[in-house]
Design a protein around this motif. Structure first.
Motif, PDB file in Angstrom:
ATOM      1  N   PHE A  12     -75.263  28.685   4.882  1.00 15.54           N
ATOM      2  CA  PHE A  12     -74.859  26.838   4.320  1.00 15.54           C
ATOM      3  C   PHE A  12     -75.551  27.610   3.000  1.00 15.54           C
ATOM      4  O   PHE A  12     -76.875  27.008   3.482  1.00 15.54           O
ATOM      5  CB  PHE A  12     -75.061  26.104   5.576  1.00 15.54           C
ATOM      6  N   ASP A  13     -74.418  26.263   1.658  1.00 16.25           N
ATOM      7  CA  ASP A  13     -75.555  26.732   0.631  1.00 16.25           C
ATOM      8  C   ASP A  13     -75.416  25.732   0.927  1.00 16.25           C
ATOM      9  O   ASP A  13     -74.929  24.377   0.529  1.00 16.25           O
ATOM     10  CB  ASP A  13     -74.670  26.846  -0.381  1.00 16.25           C
ATOM     11  N   HIS A  14     -77.045  24.043   0.649  1.00 19.13           N
ATOM     12  CA  HIS A  14     -76.988  23.642   0.747  1.00 19.13           C
ATOM     13  C   HIS A  14     -76.934  22.651  -0.572  1.00 19.13           C
ATOM     14  O   HIS A  14     -78.396  22.341  -0.773  1.00 19.13           O
ATOM     15  CB  HIS A  14     -78.080  22.705   1.763  1.00 19.13           C
ATOM     16  N   ASP A  15     -75.707  22.840  -1.488  1.00 21.63           N
ATOM     17  CA  ASP A  15     -76.084  22.455  -2.533  1.00 21.63           C
ATOM     18  C   ASP A  15     -76.456  20.996  -2.781  1.00 21.63           C
ATOM     19  O   ASP A  15     -76.587  20.663  -4.326  1.00 21.63           O
ATOM     20  CB  ASP A  15     -75.003  22.874  -3.703  1.00 21.63           C
ATOM     21  N   ALA A  16     -76.035  19.977  -2.269  1.00 21.72           N
ATOM     22  CA  ALA A  16     -75.218  18.265  -2.289  1.00 21.72           C
ATOM     23  C   ALA A  16     -75.318  17.977  -3.573  1.00 21.72           C
ATOM     24  O   ALA A  16     -74.153  18.436  -4.594  1.00 21.72           O
ATOM     25  CB  ALA A  16     -77.241  17.852  -2.543  1.00 21.72           C
ATOM     26  N   CYS A  83     -84.213  30.631  -0.726  1.00 23.64           N
ATOM     27  CA  CYS A  83     -84.272  30.181  -1.870  1.00 23.64           C
ATOM     28  C   CYS A  83     -82.793  29.961  -2.781  1.00 23.64           C
ATOM     29  O   CYS A  83     -82.338  31.199  -2.400  1.00 23.64           O
ATOM     30  CB  CYS A  83     -84.955  30.284  -2.167  1.00 23.64           C
ATOM     31  N   HIS A  84     -82.299  29.089  -3.885  1.00 25.86           N
ATOM     32  CA  HIS A  84     -81.008  28.700  -3.672  1.00 25.86           C
ATOM     33  C   HIS A  84     -81.508  28.124  -5.052  1.00 25.86           C
ATOM     34  O   HIS A  84     -80.607  26.909  -6.088  1.00 25.86           O
ATOM     35  CB  HIS A  84     -80.172  28.257  -2.664  1.00 25.86           C
ATOM     36  N   GLY A  85     -82.156  28.645  -6.139  1.00 27.66           N
ATOM     37  CA  GLY A  85     -82.517  27.711  -7.515  1.00 27.66           C
ATOM     38  C   GLY A  85     -83.355  26.700  -7.448  1.00 27.66           C
ATOM     39  O   GLY A  85     -83.661  25.718  -6.099  1.00 27.66           O
ATOM     40  N   ALA A  87     -82.001  23.226  -9.968  1.00 23.33           N
ATOM     41  CA  ALA A  87     -80.901  22.282  -9.991  1.00 23.33           C
ATOM     42  C   ALA A  87     -79.343  23.316 -10.018  1.00 23.33           C
ATOM     43  O   ALA A  87     -78.409  22.743 -10.992  1.00 23.33           O
ATOM     44  CB  ALA A  87     -80.951  21.689 -11.257  1.00 23.33           C
ATOM     45  N   HIS A  88     -79.663  24.527  -8.911  1.00 21.74           N
ATOM     46  CA  HIS A  88     -78.025  25.069  -9.197  1.00 21.74           C
ATOM     47  C   HIS A  88     -78.394  25.323 -10.522  1.00 21.74           C
ATOM     48  O   HIS A  88     -76.412  25.706 -10.418  1.00 21.74           O
ATOM     49  CB  HIS A  88     -77.346  24.382  -8.259  1.00 21.74           C
ATOM     50  N   GLU A  89     -78.921  26.260 -11.016  1.00 23.09           N
ATOM     51  CA  GLU A  89     -78.794  26.688 -12.834  1.00 23.09           C
ATOM     52  C   GLU A  89     -77.841  28.303 -11.975  1.00 23.09           C
ATOM     53  O   GLU A  89     -77.739  29.035 -11.432  1.00 23.09           O
ATOM     54  CB  GLU A  89     -80.564  26.761 -12.680  1.00 23.09           C
ATOM     55  N   MET A 231     -70.997  29.015   3.386  1.00 27.09           N
ATOM     56  CA  MET A 231     -70.106  27.487   3.345  1.00 27.09           C
ATOM     57  C   MET A 231     -70.994  26.533   2.672  1.00 27.09           C
ATOM     58  O   MET A 231     -72.561  26.474   2.754  1.00 27.09           O
ATOM     59  CB  MET A 231     -69.958  27.460   5.296  1.00 27.09           C
ATOM     60  N   HIS A 232     -70.699  25.481   2.667  1.00 22.40           N
ATOM     61  CA  HIS A 232     -71.255  24.569   1.854  1.00 22.40           C
ATOM     62  C   HIS A 232     -70.765  22.954   2.548  1.00 22.40           C
ATOM     63  O   HIS A 232     -70.052  22.993   3.030  1.00 22.40           O
ATOM     64  CB  HIS A 232     -71.030  23.856   0.491  1.00 22.40           C
ATOM     65  N   PRO A 233     -71.331  22.597   2.971  1.00 22.44           N
ATOM     66  CA  PRO A 233     -71.873  21.276   4.206  1.00 22.44           C
ATOM     67  C   PRO A 233     -70.474  20.217   3.524  1.00 22.44           C
ATOM     68  O   PRO A 233     -69.900  19.780   4.237  1.00 22.44           O
ATOM     69  CB  PRO A 233     -72.979  20.428   3.808  1.00 22.44           C
TER      70      PRO A 233
END
Ligand SMILES: [Zn+2]
Length: 278
Positions: A12-16, A83-85, A87-89, A231-233
């Protein structure tokens, strides 16, 4: 633990709202992102708890800073954080110093909230600069999950490739382990339209057909493989899609020898079985 016939990794990519903030989006798209920590993530955690499934969450530093309770809830249930950056750069668009700064701050944020150094990295947008993965390795990252050269086989990321119009000269495998991904196995391009609702919005039945096809092929033809869903929440957490994920889990459970696990544990077992050449 003996390796399963097929291991399924739910990630899950928790990008919010990190990518909306980075792109300067307004209240509506920010609110779509907010659905992730507010509604999607609790529903997903409830499902994973009921099914006793460990999973991996790639979390931008911005999500950790903005929604710490949501990230704490993920950790409290025994899931892995990678890790996923910040601010999602789009890392491919940053100058080298700025990219290094993002990577360092992201590793620090994950380390602080989880109490351990992150093992895994996934590039926001699956966008890499030529040096991102080397940088990740230098910062102690052990595996990446952003590349598409394979589907269910872990492998080591090559270093020293040279690509030009004459030919592509492939380098040699380095230390970093790759957990391959694909857009077909990512909920976002199937489900989420762009700004103002323009773009594809698939029925879950279409996505279910694709994901079950990958599941059955991998189980039947690629024993010992790892099938990784992204997936993304804020996307999969919508009711009609979550019901599809429940059916996918049930279908996987109906096959002999299917296990679910976190990527760090999958990578650790793979690394023991496939040591780095001296
Ligand atoms: Zn993301």
């Amino acid at each position: 633990m003996a390796e399963a016939r097929l291991t399924v990794a739910l990630t899950f990519d928790h990008d919010a709202i990190s990518s909306e903030v980075d792109r300067g989006e307004g209240p509506v798209l920010r609110s779509r992102g907010e659905f992730g920590p507010r509604v999607g993530a609790p529903r997903i955690l409830d499902l994973l708890r009921r099914e006793s499934i460990p999973s991996t969450w790639f979390v931008p530093g911005h999500t950790i800073a903005s929604f710490p309770d949501s990230v704490e809830a993920v950790l409290a249930d025994g899931h892995e954080i990678g890790c996923h950056g910040w601010a999602h750069e789009d890392l491919s668009a940053l100058e080298p110093d700025a990219e290094r700064d993002v990577m360092v701050r992201s590793v620090e944020a994950v380390t602080r909230i989880s109490g351990t150094a992150p093992r895994g990295f996934r590039a926001p947008y699956w966008a890499l600069s030529e040096q991102t993965l080397e940088l990740a390795g230098d910062l102690g990252i052990r595996y990446d999950s952003s590349l598409m050269a394979d589907d269910v086989r872990l492998h080591r990321v090559r270093r020293g490739d040279v690509h030009d119009r004459a030919r592509s000269a492939l380098g040699t495998p380095g230390s970093l382990v790759e957990v391959p991904i694909s857009w077909a196995l990512d909920d976002w391009p199937h489900f989420e339209p762009g700004g103002k609702g323009v773009g594809p919005m698939s029925a879950p039945s279409k996505v279910e057909e694709i994901w079950l096809g990958e599941l059955r092929f991998a189980w039947d033809r690629e024993p010992g493989g790892v099938l990784t869903l992204t997936m993304h929440p804020e996307a999969i957490g919508r009711g009609h899609r979550l019901l599809m994920l429940e059916r996918f889990i049930a279908a996987a459970r109906s096959l002999d020898g299917v296990a679910f696990d976190r990527l760090d544990r999958i990578v650790e077992r793979w690394t023991v079985a496939n040591p780095e050449p001296a």
